[in-house]
Write a protein that holds these residues in place. Structure first.
Motif, mmCIF file in Angstrom:
data_model
loop_
_atom_site.group_PDB
_atom_site.id
_atom_site.type_symbol
_atom_site.label_atom_id
_atom_site.label_comp_id
_atom_site.label_asym_id
_atom_site.label_seq_id
_atom_site.Cartn_x
_atom_site.Cartn_y
_atom_site.Cartn_z
ATOM 1 N N ARG A 186 -47.540 -69.216 -12.864
ATOM 2 C CA ARG A 186 -47.206 -70.392 -12.255
ATOM 3 C C ARG A 186 -48.224 -70.654 -11.189
ATOM 4 N NH1 ARG A 186 -41.954 -71.847 -11.319
ATOM 5 N NH2 ARG A 186 -41.146 -70.010 -12.363
ATOM 6 N N VAL A 187 -48.431 -72.029 -10.961
ATOM 7 C CA VAL A 187 -49.189 -72.439 -9.707
ATOM 8 C C VAL A 187 -48.680 -73.584 -9.271
ATOM 9 C CG1 VAL A 187 -50.393 -74.230 -11.631
ATOM 10 C CG2 VAL A 187 -51.553 -73.365 -9.581
ATOM 11 N N ILE A 189 -47.667 -76.988 -7.666
ATOM 12 C CA ILE A 189 -48.021 -78.339 -8.261
ATOM 13 C C ILE A 189 -49.340 -78.943 -7.800
ATOM 14 C CG2 ILE A 189 -46.531 -79.752 -6.852
ATOM 15 C CD1 ILE A 189 -46.416 -81.175 -9.970
ATOM 16 N N SER A 192 -52.622 -77.790 -9.456
ATOM 17 C CA SER A 192 -52.515 -77.681 -11.049
ATOM 18 C C SER A 192 -53.389 -78.712 -11.645
ATOM 19 C CB SER A 192 -51.279 -78.106 -11.437
ATOM 20 O OG SER A 192 -50.905 -79.275 -10.912
ATOM 21 N N GLU A 195 -55.582 -77.903 -15.027
ATOM 22 C CA GLU A 195 -54.832 -76.638 -15.869
ATOM 23 C C GLU A 195 -54.191 -77.185 -16.835
ATOM 24 O OE1 GLU A 195 -55.449 -73.845 -14.801
ATOM 25 O OE2 GLU A 195 -55.675 -73.917 -12.780
ATOM 26 N N CYS A 197 -50.902 -77.526 -19.012
ATOM 27 C CA CYS A 197 -49.413 -77.562 -18.635
ATOM 28 C C CYS A 197 -48.862 -76.469 -19.947
ATOM 29 C CB CYS A 197 -48.884 -78.811 -18.783
ATOM 30 S SG CYS A 197 -47.243 -78.985 -18.234
ATOM 31 N N SER A 245 -43.849 -76.381 -8.202
ATOM 32 C CA SER A 245 -44.790 -75.544 -9.117
ATOM 33 C C SER A 245 -44.505 -75.858 -10.514
ATOM 34 C CB SER A 245 -44.613 -73.874 -8.924
ATOM 35 O OG SER A 245 -43.403 -73.628 -9.229
ATOM 36 N N TYR A 248 -48.641 -72.730 -16.496
ATOM 37 C CA TYR A 248 -49.643 -73.309 -17.002
ATOM 38 C C TYR A 248 -50.117 -72.346 -17.890
ATOM 39 C CZ TYR A 248 -52.987 -70.510 -14.046
ATOM 40 O OH TYR A 248 -53.671 -69.686 -13.435
#
Length: 253
Positions: A186-187, A189, A192, A195, A197, A245, A248
């Motif tokens: 989890r990152v 948003i 991101s 990254e 998805c 978040s 990814y």
């Protein structure tokens, strides 16, 4: 409900398609309501004359309100054949209001409930139960919005700048299958960009995915998602429904 009449459509072909698509457990309440509606129209073919006239008159009254625009066939670039006359779609963008802001004001201050709300527009439905005083309430409420916001000097968009859905340019690093099975993290948003998805992110409306598993997060898609999230749009598919978040995947695994 499909109405088969004449020879324009191959009935056997329709039947084959239905075998692939239809449910084996249809809703009989829904089916009975459709049949009841058919029976009502059969007994009184002109039952919708007043609602249609009501909707058309309301649209004409709304069009002359400063800052309020009404969706009609002239709004489309293609040769759209027709529109549902019982739907009234308003845009308040010239009032510097998003669809969500206009919808909140109409609901909270005027007790008017919309059928559908989007980033730029709000749609209302007129039906057999709609009364003239109901549509007049909508017109008066739209006038109040115009009086309050149309002449305001302050540019109220702020973070609500509209951007088109970024569906024209995209890069895929993993297949949806690979992205589904890869280990995910989890990152935030905001962090991101670039990254891969790991989930399907689908704002509604219009219900079209902006990101699919395996797709690289671009600046356009990131800006669009943050924009619609901040406006309160419903997000489906994402593990974090508030889209603070995203999940990814790692293409090195």
């Amino acid at each position: 409900m499909l109405h088969m009449s004449g020879g324009l459509v191959d009935a056997d072909k329709v039947s084959q398609c239905l075998q692939l698509l239809q449910s084996s457990s249809p809703s009989y309440l829904l089916l009975s309501s459709l049949d009841a509606a058919r029976a009502q129209l059969s007994e009184n073919p002109r039952s919708f004359d007043e609602p249609v006239a009501m909707a058309l008159e309301t649209k004409e009254q709304l069009r002359i309100i400063p800052g309020v625009s009404v969706l009609d066939l002239s709004s489309f670039f293609s040769d759209f054949p027709a529109m549902d006359p019982l739907r009234i779609t308003l845009s308040a963008s010239d009032l510097h209001l998003s669809g969500y802001e206009a919808d909140d004001i109409l609901a909270e201050e005027h007790q008017i409930v919309s059928e559908l709300v989007g980033t730029q527009a709000v749609t209302f439905a007129v039906n057999l139960g709609t009364r003239w005083k109901d549509v007049q309430n909508l017109v008066q409420s739209a006038k109040h919005l115009s009086e309050k916001y149309f002449s305001a000097k302050e540019y109220r968009f702020g973070k609500h700048n509209y951007v088109r859905s970024p569906l024209d340019k995209f890069t895929v690093k993993l297949t949806p299958r690979e992205a589904f099975f890869t280990k995910k993290r989890r990152v935030r948003i905001e962090d991101s960009l670039g990254e891969i998805c790991g989930e399907l992110i689908c704002p509604y409306p219009p219900g079209i995915p902006v990101l699919i598993p395996g797709e690289v997060v671009t600046q356009n898609s990131l800006s669009y998602l943050i924009n619609v999230r901040d406006q309160g749009m419903t997000i489906s598919g994402a593990a974090d429904g508030e889209l603070n978040s995203i999940m990814y995947g790692d293409d090195n695994q």
